[in-house]
Motif scaffolding. Structure first.
Motif, mmCIF file in Angstrom:
data_model
loop_
_atom_site.group_PDB
_atom_site.id
_atom_site.type_symbol
_atom_site.label_atom_id
_atom_site.label_comp_id
_atom_site.label_asym_id
_atom_site.label_seq_id
_atom_site.Cartn_x
_atom_site.Cartn_y
_atom_site.Cartn_z
ATOM 1 N N GLU A 221 46.305 33.788 36.174
ATOM 2 C CA GLU A 221 47.172 34.406 35.167
ATOM 3 C C GLU A 221 47.195 35.920 35.324
ATOM 4 O OE1 GLU A 221 49.154 32.867 33.194
ATOM 5 O OE2 GLU A 221 48.471 30.877 33.800
ATOM 6 N N GLN A 222 46.083 36.502 35.714
ATOM 7 C CA GLN A 222 46.017 37.951 35.895
ATOM 8 C C GLN A 222 46.909 38.403 37.047
ATOM 9 O OE1 GLN A 222 42.040 39.502 36.313
ATOM 10 N NE2 GLN A 222 42.756 41.593 36.732
ATOM 11 N N LEU A 223 46.885 37.667 38.170
ATOM 12 C CA LEU A 223 47.754 38.012 39.295
ATOM 13 C C LEU A 223 49.223 37.876 38.925
ATOM 14 C CD1 LEU A 223 45.968 36.457 42.412
ATOM 15 C CD2 LEU A 223 46.372 38.876 41.952
ATOM 16 N N ILE A 224 49.543 36.851 38.150
ATOM 17 C CA ILE A 224 50.929 36.645 37.720
ATOM 18 C C ILE A 224 51.390 37.809 36.858
ATOM 19 C CG2 ILE A 224 52.447 35.190 36.321
ATOM 20 C CD1 ILE A 224 50.741 32.788 37.229
ATOM 21 N N GLN A 225 50.525 38.251 35.920
ATOM 22 C CA GLN A 225 50.874 39.385 35.064
ATOM 23 C C GLN A 225 51.049 40.670 35.859
ATOM 24 O OE1 GLN A 225 51.604 39.383 31.777
ATOM 25 N NE2 GLN A 225 51.419 37.149 31.841
ATOM 26 N N GLU A 226 50.326 40.790 36.967
ATOM 27 C CA GLU A 226 50.427 41.982 37.809
ATOM 28 C C GLU A 226 51.650 41.950 38.717
ATOM 29 O OE1 GLU A 226 46.761 42.260 39.911
ATOM 30 O OE2 GLU A 226 45.581 42.778 38.128
ATOM 31 N N TYR B 45 40.291 37.844 46.381
ATOM 32 C CA TYR B 45 40.399 37.973 44.929
ATOM 33 C C TYR B 45 39.119 37.529 44.220
ATOM 34 C CZ TYR B 45 45.311 37.910 46.420
ATOM 35 O OH TYR B 45 46.490 38.159 47.058
ATOM 36 N N CYS B 46 37.995 37.960 44.708
ATOM 37 C CA CYS B 46 36.721 37.466 44.163
ATOM 38 C C CYS B 46 36.500 37.870 42.708
ATOM 39 C CB CYS B 46 35.555 37.931 45.034
ATOM 40 S SG CYS B 46 35.440 39.728 45.190
ATOM 41 N N SER B 47 37.183 38.910 42.229
ATOM 42 C CA SER B 47 36.990 39.362 40.843
ATOM 43 C C SER B 47 37.992 38.724 39.874
ATOM 44 C CB SER B 47 37.116 40.888 40.777
ATOM 45 O OG SER B 47 38.409 41.318 41.167
ATOM 46 N N TYR B 48 38.870 37.865 40.369
ATOM 47 C CA TYR B 48 39.883 37.227 39.528
ATOM 48 C C TYR B 48 39.458 35.812 39.137
ATOM 49 C CZ TYR B 48 43.222 40.907 40.842
ATOM 50 O OH TYR B 48 43.863 42.105 41.027
ATOM 51 N N GLU B 49 39.944 35.361 37.981
ATOM 52 C CA GLU B 49 39.735 33.976 37.560
ATOM 53 C C GLU B 49 40.951 33.142 37.967
ATOM 54 O OE1 GLU B 49 38.836 33.549 33.478
ATOM 55 O OE2 GLU B 49 37.021 34.796 33.556
ATOM 56 N N PHE B 50 40.686 31.941 38.487
ATOM 57 C CA PHE B 50 41.753 31.066 38.965
ATOM 58 C C PHE B 50 41.721 29.723 38.250
ATOM 59 C CE2 PHE B 50 41.856 34.153 42.260
ATOM 60 C CZ PHE B 50 43.100 34.048 42.875
ATOM 61 N N HIS C 49 52.212 39.706 41.171
ATOM 62 C CA HIS C 49 51.930 39.172 42.508
ATOM 63 C C HIS C 49 52.755 37.917 42.744
ATOM 64 C CE1 HIS C 49 49.725 36.704 45.451
ATOM 65 N NE2 HIS C 49 49.318 37.852 45.956
ATOM 66 N N THR C 50 53.284 37.783 43.939
ATOM 67 C CA THR C 50 54.021 36.582 44.330
ATOM 68 C C THR C 50 53.270 35.893 45.463
ATOM 69 O OG1 THR C 50 56.118 37.640 43.745
ATOM 70 C CG2 THR C 50 56.248 35.695 45.158
ATOM 71 N N PRO C 51 52.848 34.618 45.276
ATOM 72 C CA PRO C 51 53.252 33.664 44.240
ATOM 73 C C PRO C 51 52.325 33.595 43.030
ATOM 74 C CG PRO C 51 52.056 32.513 45.946
ATOM 75 C CD PRO C 51 52.087 33.958 46.366
ATOM 76 N N GLY C 52 51.474 34.585 42.819
ATOM 77 C CA GLY C 52 50.584 34.560 41.660
ATOM 78 C C GLY C 52 49.270 33.865 41.929
ATOM 79 N N GLY C 53 48.929 33.721 43.189
ATOM 80 C CA GLY C 53 47.692 33.051 43.570
ATOM 81 C C GLY C 53 47.627 32.849 45.059
ATOM 82 N N VAL C 54 46.965 31.788 45.461
ATOM 83 C CA VAL C 54 46.843 31.473 46.880
ATOM 84 C C VAL C 54 47.348 30.058 47.119
ATOM 85 C CG1 VAL C 54 44.942 33.060 47.360
ATOM 86 C CG2 VAL C 54 44.440 30.760 46.519
ATOM 87 N N ILE C 55 47.889 29.825 48.299
ATOM 88 C CA ILE C 55 48.386 28.505 48.649
ATOM 89 C C ILE C 55 47.779 28.067 49.977
ATOM 90 C CG2 ILE C 55 50.557 28.778 47.397
ATOM 91 C CD1 ILE C 55 51.915 29.350 50.072
#
Length: 305
Positions: free
Chosen positions: A113-118, A88-93, A120-126
């Motif tokens: 926030e962008q992944l969450i709006q799209e 996700y290099c083009s996304y802000e975290f 994506h589950t869980p909306g980021g990386v863990i």
């Protein structure tokens, strides 16, 4: 040696180690403090599940972790940055968050926030950091702790309430039901948990699997490979699919993989997912056509966390 980490107390146990006073004096989660062989631990784990409780098996060493929270945070930071750079290099975290401590690991995450709006589950990386040696847990390692998970994605005219009431009328002797605050429903049976809810991300499923579901049913089978709970799951899936509509049953095995599907009234079975027994196959309707081999590539997609 192995111990039992109790997450939810069983309704009844005849074993001295799991007597009711233990649960009354200490609120889960906690280790039982039992140094057992793997076979003994597996037997206790199954008994707890069959009597309505929930637990995991852990090596006794995990009662005394060697990795501190501070050390785990440094390891997690490196791993999370690596995953973001790769995927996700083009996304802000947002900054890294410490999420929770479990029996055998620390859990950290960074969310976008962008992944969450799209959707994506869980909306980021863990990142899951082991408490003994600090290694990063893979998805399969986490999955083995809590049993097998299956997801039934269905496009149907029914809502979760109608589905739940229909299941209860057919399976009242096999499961108990609880309505949750969000109007979803939780069924509890021997070695199985079932959660029925309105689907939150139908567009995401449609993009990956070609159907737009309005309801999602999540099955958790614990302990894994429990024949009784798998057969009950098949009963529930087929009862749900008695009503017209499309549905796919999915499990995670490194990738999200379709177990079987009913699209346009035709059942397609993925025989590569498991060694199907004659009893399991007998539950599929007689007028359904079963396909051999792996389902088409469109029915499989990589799970990103």
């Amino acid at each position: 040696m192995y111990d039992i980490y109790l997450l939810e107390c069983p309704n009844f146990s005849s074993d001295k180690e799991l007597a009711k006073p233990t649960c009354e004096e200490l609120k889960p989660p906690f280790f039982l403090g039992l140094d057992m062989s793997a076979e003994e631990a597996a037997n206790q784990h199954e008994k707890i599940s069959l009597w309505g409780g929930q637990s995991i098996i852990a090596r006794s060493e995990y009662r005394h972790p060697r990795i501190s929270l501070e050390t785990a945070a440094e390891l997690a930071k490196v791993e999370l940055n690596r995953r973001i750079a790769e995927r996700y290099c083009s996304y802000e975290f947002n900054p890294m968050q410490y999420l929770k401590s479990e029996s055998m690991y620390f859990l950290f995450g960074r969310f976008s926030e962008q992944l969450i709006q799209e959707g994506h589950t869980p909306g980021g990386v863990i990142a899951v950091i082991d408490k003994l040696d600090g290694h990063v847990w893979e998805a399969r390692e986490r999955k083995s702790m809590f049993g097998e998970e299956y997801f039934l994605e269905i496009a149907t005219r029914e809502d979760p309430n109608h589905i739940s009431q229909r299941l209860l009328s057919r399976l009242s002797s096999s499961v108990d039901i609880e309505q949750q605050e969000d109007n979803s429903f939780l069924f509890k049976g021997k070695a199985i948990r079932i959660h029925i809810a309105q689907h939150k991300y139908p567009k995401l499923v449609q993009a990956k699997f070609g159907i737009s579901p309005n309801v999602e049913i999540i099955f958790r089978l614990n302990p894994p490979q429990c024949r009784e709970s798998f057969l009950l799951m098949l009963d529930i899936v087929l009862i749900v699919l008695e009503v017209p509509g499309d549905g796919i049953l999915i499990t995670e095995n490194e990738e999200l993989t379709v177990v079987f599907q009913r699209i346009d009234r035709k059942f397609v079975l993925n025989q590569s997912v498991r060694n199907w027994s004659k009893e399991e196959l007998s539950k599929i309707p007689c007028d359904s056509k079963l396909a051999t081999g792996v389902l088409p590539p469109v029915a499989k997609t990589r799970l990103m966390v």
